[in-house]
Every structure is written in C-alpha cells, then in structure tokens.
Design a protein around this motif. Structure first.
Motif, PDB file in Angstrom:
ATOM      1  N   VAL A 210       4.373  -1.525  -2.981  1.00 36.06           N
ATOM      2  CA  VAL A 210       4.661  -0.723  -1.796  1.00 36.06           C
ATOM      3  C   VAL A 210       5.132   0.639  -2.269  1.00 36.06           C
ATOM      4  CG1 VAL A 210       6.152  -0.436   0.208  1.00 36.06           C
ATOM      5  CG2 VAL A 210       5.201  -2.680  -0.324  1.00 36.06           C
ATOM      6  N   THR A 211       4.449   1.683  -1.826  1.00 37.46           N
ATOM      7  CA  THR A 211       4.816   3.040  -2.196  1.00 37.46           C
ATOM      8  C   THR A 211       5.032   3.850  -0.920  1.00 37.46           C
ATOM      9  OG1 THR A 211       3.495   2.901  -4.220  1.00 37.46           O
ATOM     10  CG2 THR A 211       4.143   5.100  -3.470  1.00 37.46           C
ATOM     11  N   VAL A 212       6.217   4.425  -0.808  1.00 38.64           N
ATOM     12  CA  VAL A 212       6.563   5.241   0.356  1.00 38.64           C
ATOM     13  C   VAL A 212       6.697   6.684  -0.121  1.00 38.64           C
ATOM     14  CG1 VAL A 212       8.119   5.568   2.287  1.00 38.64           C
ATOM     15  CG2 VAL A 212       7.787   3.275   1.323  1.00 38.64           C
ATOM     16  N   SER A 213       5.757   7.493   0.289  1.00 38.80           N
ATOM     17  CA  SER A 213       5.725   8.867  -0.190  1.00 38.80           C
ATOM     18  C   SER A 213       4.910   9.731   0.759  1.00 38.80           C
ATOM     19  CB  SER A 213       5.095   8.915  -1.593  1.00 38.80           C
ATOM     20  OG  SER A 213       4.952  10.254  -2.038  1.00 38.80           O
TER      21      SER A 213
ATOM     22  N   ASP B 271      12.428   2.549  -0.668  1.00 40.15           N
ATOM     23  CA  ASP B 271      11.850   1.211  -0.512  1.00 40.15           C
ATOM     24  C   ASP B 271      10.673   0.987  -1.465  1.00 40.15           C
ATOM     25  OD1 ASP B 271      12.338   1.580   3.013  1.00 40.15           O
ATOM     26  OD2 ASP B 271      13.554   0.366   1.633  1.00 40.15           O
ATOM     27  N   THR B 272      10.274   2.032  -2.172  1.00 41.13           N
ATOM     28  CA  THR B 272       9.164   1.917  -3.108  1.00 41.13           C
ATOM     29  C   THR B 272       9.491   0.915  -4.209  1.00 41.13           C
ATOM     30  OG1 THR B 272       8.381   4.158  -2.697  1.00 41.13           O
ATOM     31  CG2 THR B 272       7.776   3.156  -4.805  1.00 41.13           C
ATOM     32  N   ALA B 273       8.630  -0.078  -4.388  1.00 44.67           N
ATOM     33  CA  ALA B 273       8.862  -1.139  -5.369  1.00 44.67           C
ATOM     34  C   ALA B 273       7.681  -2.097  -5.339  1.00 44.67           C
ATOM     35  CB  ALA B 273      10.144  -1.894  -5.065  1.00 44.67           C
ATOM     36  N   VAL B 274       7.667  -2.996  -6.307  1.00 40.06           N
ATOM     37  CA  VAL B 274       6.789  -4.155  -6.221  1.00 40.06           C
ATOM     38  C   VAL B 274       7.548  -5.238  -5.459  1.00 40.06           C
ATOM     39  CG1 VAL B 274       5.511  -5.924  -7.482  1.00 40.06           C
ATOM     40  CG2 VAL B 274       5.635  -3.585  -8.377  1.00 40.06           C
ATOM     41  N   TYR B 275       6.909  -5.772  -4.434  1.00 46.55           N
ATOM     42  CA  TYR B 275       7.536  -6.786  -3.595  1.00 46.55           C
ATOM     43  C   TYR B 275       6.967  -8.158  -3.944  1.00 46.55           C
ATOM     44  CZ  TYR B 275       9.856  -3.332  -0.688  1.00 46.55           C
ATOM     45  OH  TYR B 275      10.686  -2.329  -0.236  1.00 46.55           O
TER      46      TYR B 275
ATOM     47  N   GLN C 219       7.958  -7.767   8.021  1.00 52.39           N
ATOM     48  CA  GLN C 219       7.641  -6.557   8.763  1.00 52.39           C
ATOM     49  C   GLN C 219       8.610  -5.473   8.337  1.00 52.39           C
ATOM     50  OE1 GLN C 219       5.117  -5.917  11.053  1.00 52.39           O
ATOM     51  NE2 GLN C 219       5.842  -3.806  10.894  1.00 52.39           N
ATOM     52  N   MET C 220       8.084  -4.383   7.841  1.00 50.54           N
ATOM     53  CA  MET C 220       8.908  -3.295   7.319  1.00 50.54           C
ATOM     54  C   MET C 220       8.659  -2.045   8.156  1.00 50.54           C
ATOM     55  SD  MET C 220       8.483  -3.919   3.224  1.00 50.54           S
ATOM     56  CE  MET C 220       6.818  -3.309   3.171  1.00 50.54           C
ATOM     57  N   ASN C 221       9.675  -1.594   8.846  1.00 57.11           N
ATOM     58  CA  ASN C 221       9.600  -0.395   9.684  1.00 57.11           C
ATOM     59  C   ASN C 221      10.517   0.688   9.137  1.00 57.11           C
ATOM     60  OD1 ASN C 221       7.884  -1.836  11.453  1.00 57.11           O
ATOM     61  ND2 ASN C 221       9.629  -2.573  12.646  1.00 57.11           N
ATOM     62  N   SER C 222      10.298   1.910   9.589  1.00 52.58           N
ATOM     63  CA  SER C 222      11.137   3.048   9.183  1.00 52.58           C
ATOM     64  C   SER C 222      11.286   3.096   7.670  1.00 52.58           C
ATOM     65  CB  SER C 222      12.513   2.942   9.847  1.00 52.58           C
ATOM     66  OG  SER C 222      12.387   2.910  11.252  1.00 52.58           O
ATOM     67  N   LEU C 223      10.175   2.997   6.992  1.00 53.51           N
ATOM     68  CA  LEU C 223      10.214   2.933   5.534  1.00 53.51           C
ATOM     69  C   LEU C 223      10.714   4.234   4.931  1.00 53.51           C
ATOM     70  CD1 LEU C 223       6.974   0.875   4.999  1.00 53.51           C
ATOM     71  CD2 LEU C 223       9.216   0.288   4.073  1.00 53.51           C
ATOM     72  N   LYS C 224      11.424   4.089   3.825  1.00 53.73           N
ATOM     73  CA  LYS C 224      12.011   5.220   3.117  1.00 53.73           C
ATOM     74  C   LYS C 224      11.464   5.261   1.685  1.00 53.73           C
ATOM     75  CE  LYS C 224      16.381   4.422   5.581  1.00 53.73           C
ATOM     76  NZ  LYS C 224      17.831   4.149   5.421  1.00 53.73           N
ATOM     77  N   PRO C 225      11.502   6.405   1.038  1.00 56.20           N
ATOM     78  CA  PRO C 225      11.032   6.469  -0.353  1.00 56.20           C
ATOM     79  C   PRO C 225      11.743   5.468  -1.260  1.00 56.20           C
ATOM     80  CG  PRO C 225      11.252   8.675   0.529  1.00 56.20           C
ATOM     81  CD  PRO C 225      11.806   7.746   1.573  1.00 56.20           C
TER      82      PRO C 225
ATOM     83  N   GLY D 198       0.817  -1.198   0.000  1.00 60.64           N
ATOM     84  CA  GLY D 198       0.000   0.000   0.000  1.00 60.64           C
ATOM     85  C   GLY D 198       0.850   1.247   0.000  1.00 60.64           C
ATOM     86  N   LEU D 199       0.194   2.365   0.275  1.00 64.11           N
ATOM     87  CA  LEU D 199       0.860   3.666   0.344  1.00 64.11           C
ATOM     88  C   LEU D 199       1.101   4.028   1.799  1.00 64.11           C
ATOM     89  CD1 LEU D 199       1.767   6.371  -0.929  1.00 64.11           C
ATOM     90  CD2 LEU D 199      -0.626   7.114  -0.774  1.00 64.11           C
ATOM     91  N   VAL D 200       2.321   4.409   2.113  1.00 65.43           N
ATOM     92  CA  VAL D 200       2.678   4.756   3.485  1.00 65.43           C
ATOM     93  C   VAL D 200       3.631   5.943   3.454  1.00 65.43           C
ATOM     94  CG1 VAL D 200       4.602   3.122   3.551  1.00 65.43           C
ATOM     95  CG2 VAL D 200       3.481   3.813   5.690  1.00 65.43           C
ATOM     96  N   GLN D 201       3.584   6.757   4.489  1.00 68.67           N
ATOM     97  CA  GLN D 201       4.479   7.903   4.581  1.00 68.67           C
ATOM     98  C   GLN D 201       5.873   7.466   5.026  1.00 68.67           C
ATOM     99  OE1 GLN D 201       2.626  10.793   7.165  1.00 68.67           O
ATOM    100  NE2 GLN D 201       1.330  11.586   5.526  1.00 68.67           N
ATOM    101  N   PRO D 202       6.887   8.233   4.673  1.00 69.25           N
ATOM    102  CA  PRO D 202       8.233   7.918   5.174  1.00 69.25           C
ATOM    103  C   PRO D 202       8.245   7.803   6.692  1.00 69.25           C
ATOM    104  CG  PRO D 202       8.341   9.595   3.470  1.00 69.25           C
ATOM    105  CD  PRO D 202       6.886   9.387   3.759  1.00 69.25           C
TER     106      PRO D 202
END
Length: 124
Positions: free
Chosen positions: A120-123, A90-94, A82-88, A10-14
């Motif tokens: 996964v979109t980090v923005s 990290d945006t990709a298809v997993y 489990q993905m924490n502290s996501l960064k832009p 999904g979409l998540v903020q940094p």
C-alpha cells in the motif's frame, strides 16, 4: 496448513480509500482469529487491526482508529480491511495473519499463519 492470500493494495492519493482482502484456503476461516499487520521500510512489523473468530471482538491501533474497519465473511473465507482517509504514513506492506489458539490477541508474535503481503503506497 492454512494458506492466506492478500489482495487490494496499490497506489492511492492522500485522503483516498482502499479495501484489502485476505482470502483463506484449505480450512474454514471461522476457526481462526485474524489480524492485519503492516511493515514500513526500516520499521518493525506492527498490528493494525484484529478480529476474533466469533465476530464479537475487534481491536485497532490508535493510528488507524476511526479510519480503518475490519470485517470478515466466514462463508467466503475472507477478511477485509477497509481503509479510508489514507495518509502517507500508512504506506507499508500489509499482511494478514491467522491464529487458532483460544486467547484473542493482536500481538505480532501471537499469530501463526501469514500471507505474503500486499503493498500500500499513499502518495500524491
């Protein structure tokens, strides 16, 4: 043959978190090593993390070490990332993938069965 289905993207903020799931069907998951891989636009698919069938071994890419955790529940035939502290970046298809050979590896070419991927979109 083994089928894998990813979910949880999904979409998540940094700085945010997501938990990806990889559910297996048709065969018990404990016969397989499982890997998580990702592919960003214009880039090659790369390994993120892998876990051996016996739980004893895990492997993480340097870019996610300390932020991502791989785990598995063989009874539920599911592997988690489990993905924490996501960064832009990290945006990709997993993708999750499985391999039944005796050698544990996190190489992309090593894995036989692949899921369809989850975005996964980090923005901000």
């Amino acid at each position: 043959q083994l089928q894998l289905v990813e979910s949880g993207g999904g979409l998540v903020q940094p700085g945010g978190s997501l938990r990806l799931s990889c559910a297996a069907s048709r065969f018990p998951l404990n016969y397989y090593d499982i890997g998580w891989f990702r592919q960003a636009p214009g880039k090659e698919r790369e390994a993120v993390s892998c876990i051996s069938r016996g739980f004893a071994r895990t492997n993480y890419a340097d870019s996610v070490q300390g932020r991502f955790t791989i785990s598995r529940d063989n009874a539920k035939k599911t592997v988690y990332l489990q993905m924490n502290s996501l960064k832009p970046e990290d945006t990709a298809v997993y993708y999750c993938a499985a391999d039944s050979s005796l050698k544990f590896s996190c190489g992309v070419d090593f894995y036989t069965y692949w899921g369809q991927g989850t975005q996964v979109t980090v923005s901000s």
